[in-house]
Motif scaffolding. Structure first.
Motif, short mmCIF file in Angstrom:
data_model
loop_
_atom_site.label_atom_id
_atom_site.label_comp_id
_atom_site.label_asym_id
_atom_site.label_seq_id
_atom_site.Cartn_x
_atom_site.Cartn_y
_atom_site.Cartn_z
N ILE B 250 0.84 -1.20 0.00
CA ILE B 250 0.00 0.00 0.00
C ILE B 250 0.88 1.25 0.00
O ILE B 250 0.67 2.18 -0.78
CB ILE B 250 -0.94 0.00 1.23
CG1 ILE B 250 -1.90 -1.18 1.17
CG2 ILE B 250 -1.73 1.29 1.29
CD1 ILE B 250 -2.80 -1.32 2.37
N ALA B 251 1.90 1.23 0.87
CA ALA B 251 2.78 2.40 0.97
C ALA B 251 3.48 2.64 -0.36
O ALA B 251 3.63 3.78 -0.80
CB ALA B 251 3.80 2.19 2.08
N THR B 254 1.30 4.24 -2.97
CA THR B 254 0.91 5.64 -2.76
C THR B 254 2.08 6.57 -2.99
O THR B 254 1.88 7.73 -3.30
CB THR B 254 0.41 5.88 -1.32
OG1 THR B 254 1.30 5.25 -0.44
CG2 THR B 254 -0.98 5.34 -1.13
N ARG B 258 3.40 5.35 -7.92
CA ARG B 258 2.14 6.01 -7.61
C ARG B 258 0.97 5.48 -8.44
O ARG B 258 0.95 5.59 -9.67
CB ARG B 258 2.28 7.50 -7.83
CG ARG B 258 1.17 8.31 -7.21
CD ARG B 258 1.60 9.75 -7.12
NE ARG B 258 0.47 10.62 -6.86
CZ ARG B 258 0.10 10.98 -5.64
NH1 ARG B 258 0.74 10.54 -4.60
NH2 ARG B 258 -0.94 11.79 -5.48
N LEU B 260 -2.89 5.55 -7.05
CA LEU B 260 -3.79 5.70 -5.90
C LEU B 260 -4.99 4.76 -5.93
O LEU B 260 -5.36 4.21 -4.89
CB LEU B 260 -4.24 7.16 -5.77
CG LEU B 260 -3.12 8.14 -5.40
CD1 LEU B 260 -3.69 9.53 -5.20
CD2 LEU B 260 -2.39 7.70 -4.14
N ALA B 263 -3.81 1.42 -4.69
CA ALA B 263 -3.55 1.48 -3.25
C ALA B 263 -4.86 1.46 -2.48
O ALA B 263 -4.97 0.81 -1.43
CB ALA B 263 -2.77 2.75 -2.92
#
Lengths: 196, 293
Positions: B250-251, B254, B258, B260, B263
């Motif tokens: 997830i990190a 984000t 990238r 989103l 994520a």
């Protein structure tokens, strides 16, 4: 019947396990080596470097700003929430309120963080200290509420009645009961302060 | 009409204090907790635009992408690392809680503080402490090599074992506290009664003590398992490429790669994983109160 010694030994093991890493890391901060495999003599050079590093000072300043502001906000909001949850136990609003307050305790930090990130992204907010402040406050409110409510449950209601008898208004009464849980808030405050 | 408005006003006035006290937290949590969580759930069904932001169209691509072969190992690792950490925390916390529940009252507060105080230090510092200890030039490695437990080229750091160790280290007090709280209320003379009736030590433990503190055990499982599922700093600092967990994914999506919406979909999955044990616990709680009746 002879008591087993396993619980005692486990407890001692746990205490050693919990403290040893902290002792080692503190000791190493005075060690003259890079990774602390061996003792190369006492030094304060790491602290000197810390003192002269402007980035660290900046980070420390930010840490303090966030810690102070978010603990103040969280203590105010959380104490109100605890008073409401405690005083109006049976209302429908409070049962919904309590669910909203307690769910963040169950959710890992990363989920809270990511959801706020998406929130700020979709509002096109600029990221900075203010967004960190909001995130930290959101995260802390539930803990404050939990701690204050625990204290309120042990609070003697007759003190409130005595206050009424002595002519205190409702508002005063609330302030006073907030006073009684103040020690607790302070404890929460300290806790947050240290953890941030 | 006028009457009903009057009544409503009256009701509002009566509940004025309650609303005044409830609004700050309710509004704050609504804006900064409930709405963001709902946003995650909707973003999970969106596509990414060129810059990794939120695109315009809706589809299930993010969930299809999760079925990709190299995602399952991460998911599996997240679950088994969290489950193993929870189990080992319980194994350590049960005798500790038993001891704390039984120790003399004048000692109890002090011993309890002894468990809590290390956790007033920062979470990151505690992880970092292990990083220096497990480091190839660190203390533990030197001791192990001197004792011929490991060879000189073994890595103690950057593997799933290190992640597991630090997970246990950071979550252990959260397991001890609820078990202690339950054990404190336990009447230890029940154990003597069980012995008198011919139970062995283990039998008394598993058929008297553990059922009596089951509420504390469930609480301990929840407060270790759930945060462990979402941990990402620990695998990030002491884990290597083969110990990534869901939180790291997830990190990464984000910040680094990238994307989103993806994520968001991963976060939604994590939320689902958390809901399951909570529902299980609620279900068990009801079942237990059913037995008590």
């Amino acid at each position: 019947m002879l008591r087993s010694r396993i619980p005692l030994y486990t407890f001692i093991g746990v205490v050693v396990f919990l403290y040893l890493p902290l002792v080692i890391v503190t000791g190493n901060s005075f060690n003259d080596t890079r990774y602390g495999g061996e003792w190369n003599g006492f030094t304060l050079k790491w602290y000197e470097r810390l003192y002269t590093d402007e980035k660290i000072i900046d980070a420390l300043r930010n840490t303090l700003i966030i810690a102070f502001s978010s603990s103040i906000a969280a203590v105010i909001i959380g104490t109100c929430a605890a008073l409401a949850l405690h005083k109006y136990k049976n209302s429908l609003l409070q049962s919904a309120h309590s669910i909203i307050i307690y769910i963040p305790l169950m959710i890992p930090d990363i989920l809270l963080g990511i959801s706020l990130l998406m929130f700020f992204v979709s509002l096109k907010f600029e990221f900075g200290l203010f967004t960190i402040f909001i995130a930290h406050t959101t995260f802390s409110v539930s803990y404050v509420t939990l701690t204050v409510i625990a204290r309120l449950q042990n609070f003697d209601e007759s003190i409130m009645e005595a206050a009424y008898d002595l002519g205190a208004s409702k508002f005063q009464e609330n302030i006073n009961s907030a006073h009684c849980s103040r020690d607790n808030c302070r404890r929460v405050d300290d806790l947050y302060f240290i953890n941030r | 009409m006028k009457k009903s408005i009057m009544e409503l006003m009256k009701k509002l006035k009566k509940n004025c204090g309650e609303i005044f006290l409830t609004m700050p937290s309710l509004l704050w949590m609504l804006f900064f907790f409930i709405i963001p969580i709902l946003i995650i759930l909707t973003f999970a069904f969106k596509t990414a635009d060129l810059y990794g932001g939120i695109g315009d169209s809706w589809n299930l691509d993010n969930f299809k992408r999760m079925c990709d072969a190299n995602f399952f190992p991460v998911l599996w690792r997240t679950v088994w690392l969290s489950a193993t950490a929870t189990f080992l925390c319980l194994v350590i916390a049960l005798p500790t809680g038993y001891f704390l529940g039984r120790v003399k009252r004048k000692w109890r507060d002090f011993l309890l503080m002894l468990i809590i105080v290390p956790f007033w230090t920062n979470f990151l510092i505690r992880i970092f402490a292990w990083k220096t200890i497990l480091h190839p030039d660190g203390l533990l490695k030197k001791i192990f090599v001197a004792l011929h437990i490991v060879s000189d080229d073994t890595l103690l750091l950057y593997n799933p074992g290190a992640v597991l160790l630090v997970l246990i280290y950071t979550h252990l007090p959260f397991a001890i506290l609820p078990i202690y709280a339950a054990a404190e209320k336990f009447d230890y003379s029940l154990l003597e009664a069980a012995y008198d009736l011919g139970a062995g030590k283990l039998q008394a433990l598993f058929r008297v003590f553990i059922p009596a503190i089951s509420g504390g055990i469930i609480a301990a499982v929840l407060v270790v398992f759930i945060p462990a599922l979402g941990s990402y700093i620990i695998p990030d600092l002491v884990g290597g490429a083969d110990s990534e967990m869901l939180g790291n994914k997830i990190a990464r999506y984000t910040s680094v790669d990238r994307n989103l919406p993806y994520a968001s979909a991963l976060s939604a999955l994590l939320a689902l994983f958390i809901l399951l044990p909570v529902l299980f616990a609620l279900f068990n709680k009801n079942k237990m109160s059913f037995y008590k009746k």
